[in-house]
Write a protein that holds these residues in place. Structure first.
Motif, PDB file in Angstrom:
ATOM      1  N   LYS A 267     -68.791  -1.305  27.068  1.00 24.55           N
ATOM      2  CA  LYS A 267     -68.121  -2.210  26.137  1.00 24.55           C
ATOM      3  C   LYS A 267     -67.284  -3.201  26.933  1.00 24.55           C
ATOM      4  O   LYS A 267     -66.485  -2.817  27.776  1.00 24.55           O
ATOM      5  N   LEU A 268     -67.474  -4.491  26.664  1.00 21.26           N
ATOM      6  CA  LEU A 268     -66.753  -5.544  27.369  1.00 21.26           C
ATOM      7  C   LEU A 268     -65.942  -6.342  26.365  1.00 21.26           C
ATOM      8  O   LEU A 268     -66.476  -6.876  25.386  1.00 21.26           O
ATOM      9  N   GLU A 269     -64.623  -6.423  26.619  1.00 14.90           N
ATOM     10  CA  GLU A 269     -63.709  -7.098  25.713  1.00 14.90           C
ATOM     11  C   GLU A 269     -62.949  -8.186  26.454  1.00 14.90           C
ATOM     12  O   GLU A 269     -62.727  -8.099  27.666  1.00 14.90           O
ATOM     13  N   GLY A 270     -62.530  -9.206  25.705  1.00 12.36           N
ATOM     14  CA  GLY A 270     -61.734 -10.281  26.286  1.00 12.36           C
ATOM     15  C   GLY A 270     -62.427 -11.613  26.134  1.00 12.36           C
ATOM     16  O   GLY A 270     -63.107 -11.880  25.130  1.00 12.36           O
ATOM     17  N   GLN A 271     -62.268 -12.485  27.121  1.00  4.87           N
ATOM     18  CA  GLN A 271     -62.871 -13.808  27.113  1.00  4.87           C
ATOM     19  C   GLN A 271     -63.670 -14.001  28.386  1.00  4.87           C
ATOM     20  O   GLN A 271     -63.130 -13.915  29.485  1.00  4.87           O
ATOM     21  N   GLY A 272     -64.968 -14.248  28.262  1.00  3.08           N
ATOM     22  CA  GLY A 272     -65.795 -14.425  29.453  1.00  3.08           C
ATOM     23  C   GLY A 272     -67.263 -14.328  29.114  1.00  3.08           C
ATOM     24  O   GLY A 272     -67.703 -14.756  28.039  1.00  3.08           O
TER      25      GLY A 272
ATOM     26  N   VAL B 246     -68.614 -13.583  25.637  1.00  2.00           N
ATOM     27  CA  VAL B 246     -67.739 -12.562  25.067  1.00  2.00           C
ATOM     28  C   VAL B 246     -66.463 -13.240  24.610  1.00  2.00           C
ATOM     29  O   VAL B 246     -65.838 -13.978  25.384  1.00  2.00           O
ATOM     30  N   GLY B 247     -66.078 -13.042  23.356  1.00  2.00           N
ATOM     31  CA  GLY B 247     -64.859 -13.637  22.814  1.00  2.00           C
ATOM     32  C   GLY B 247     -63.833 -12.584  22.462  1.00  2.00           C
ATOM     33  O   GLY B 247     -64.154 -11.391  22.361  1.00  2.00           O
ATOM     34  N   PRO B 248     -62.571 -13.000  22.259  1.00  2.00           N
ATOM     35  CA  PRO B 248     -61.496 -12.039  21.967  1.00  2.00           C
ATOM     36  C   PRO B 248     -61.779 -11.162  20.755  1.00  2.00           C
ATOM     37  O   PRO B 248     -61.371 -10.005  20.718  1.00  2.00           O
ATOM     38  N   GLN B 249     -62.482 -11.705  19.774  1.00  2.00           N
ATOM     39  CA  GLN B 249     -62.790 -10.939  18.571  1.00  2.00           C
ATOM     40  C   GLN B 249     -64.238 -10.453  18.539  1.00  2.00           C
ATOM     41  O   GLN B 249     -64.682  -9.901  17.530  1.00  2.00           O
ATOM     42  N   ASP B 250     -64.968 -10.695  19.625  1.00  2.00           N
ATOM     43  CA  ASP B 250     -66.392 -10.352  19.651  1.00  2.00           C
ATOM     44  C   ASP B 250     -66.753  -9.593  20.921  1.00  2.00           C
ATOM     45  O   ASP B 250     -67.375 -10.145  21.834  1.00  2.00           O
ATOM     46  N   PRO B 251     -66.386  -8.324  21.016  1.00  2.00           N
ATOM     47  CA  PRO B 251     -66.799  -7.542  22.187  1.00  2.00           C
ATOM     48  C   PRO B 251     -68.306  -7.390  22.229  1.00  2.00           C
ATOM     49  O   PRO B 251     -68.984  -7.453  21.205  1.00  2.00           O
ATOM     50  N   VAL B 252     -68.830  -7.225  23.427  1.00  2.00           N
ATOM     51  CA  VAL B 252     -70.272  -7.064  23.611  1.00  2.00           C
ATOM     52  C   VAL B 252     -70.541  -5.690  24.212  1.00  2.00           C
ATOM     53  O   VAL B 252     -69.833  -5.250  25.129  1.00  2.00           O
TER      54      VAL B 252
END
Length: 224
Positions: free
Chosen positions: A203-208, A158-164
């Motif tokens: 929805k998961l947002e952020g970095q991880g 999961v990236g800052p601009q790519d929520p999963v």
């Protein structure tokens, strides 16, 4: 007596150090020297001087379990010896959590863990009483945790601009620094026409990263 059954990959060898190791893809061996924790009913064999006792989670933990249905019923294993753990022949994976890390895991995917790890049941913001993987256990501290998965898991960055977006019934866990929320992808018109079967996701947002299993959850069997 001769058989492929006695090949080295099937034999349980003597332990060389305390803690958990993979016995094979479907089971975990834990060499106990003091105490460890596991899901109730997951022990399949042991040798040595071990006692298996219900692990109290306190009034707060019991209330959270009653409200959320998280179902992380645990037992404490104490003494000296070796124990093997498994659950319905699901695949097993060991994750080492370091100091400062935090891992959110669905209770149905926890097999066993070191006593140096701590956990707390938390609710996904906005989930209400919708259920289905929205109440999870956050593990912190340092040590190892064994996870189980029905099938081969998929780990999605999961990236800052790519929520999963993940199905709430398929999610196994995610890195704690992610921001979870509920997402509705089904229009009102689709609901009237019978729905798509994919009305709500996490929805998961952020970095991880997020871990999902290749199937949706099946109804849990009632505890004995």
């Amino acid at each position: 007596m001769k058989s492929d059954l006695f090949a080295s990959e099937h034999l349980a060898e003597a332990a060389t150090f305390p803690g958990m190791t993979l016995q094979n893809a479907k089971s975990v061996k834990y060499t106990v020297n003091g105490e460890m924790h596991a899901r109730q009913g997951s022990m399949i064999a042991f040798r040595g001087n071990l006692q298996f006792e219900h692990k109290s989670q306190g009034l707060g933990g019991l209330l959270k379990r009653a409200v959320t249905g998280e179902g992380l019923a645990l037992m404490a294993v104490r003494g000296q010896g070796e124990a093997w753990f498994a659950h319905e022949a699901q695949n097993c994976f060991i994750v080492e959590i370091e100091q400062g890390d935090a891992l959110t895991v669905n209770g149905r995917n926890v097999l066993c863990f070191d006593p140096t790890l701590h956990y707390e049941i938390k609710t996904v913001k906005g989930a209400g009483m919708a259920g289905g993987g929205l109440f999870n256990s956050v593990f912190t501290g340092h040590g190892k945790i064994a996870l189980i998965c029905d099938g081969a898991p998929i780990v999605i960055p999961v990236g800052p601009q790519d929520p999963v977006f993940v199905d709430t019934d398929a999610v196994v866990g995610w890195s704690e620094q992610l921001r979870p929320s509920l997402h509705r992808s089904q229009s009102f018109g689709s609901m009237i026409r019978g729905g798509s079967g994919e009305a709500m996701q996490l929805k998961l947002e952020g970095q991880g990263f997020v871990i999902v299993r290749p199937s949706e959850a099946t109804p849990q069997k009632p505890a004995n």
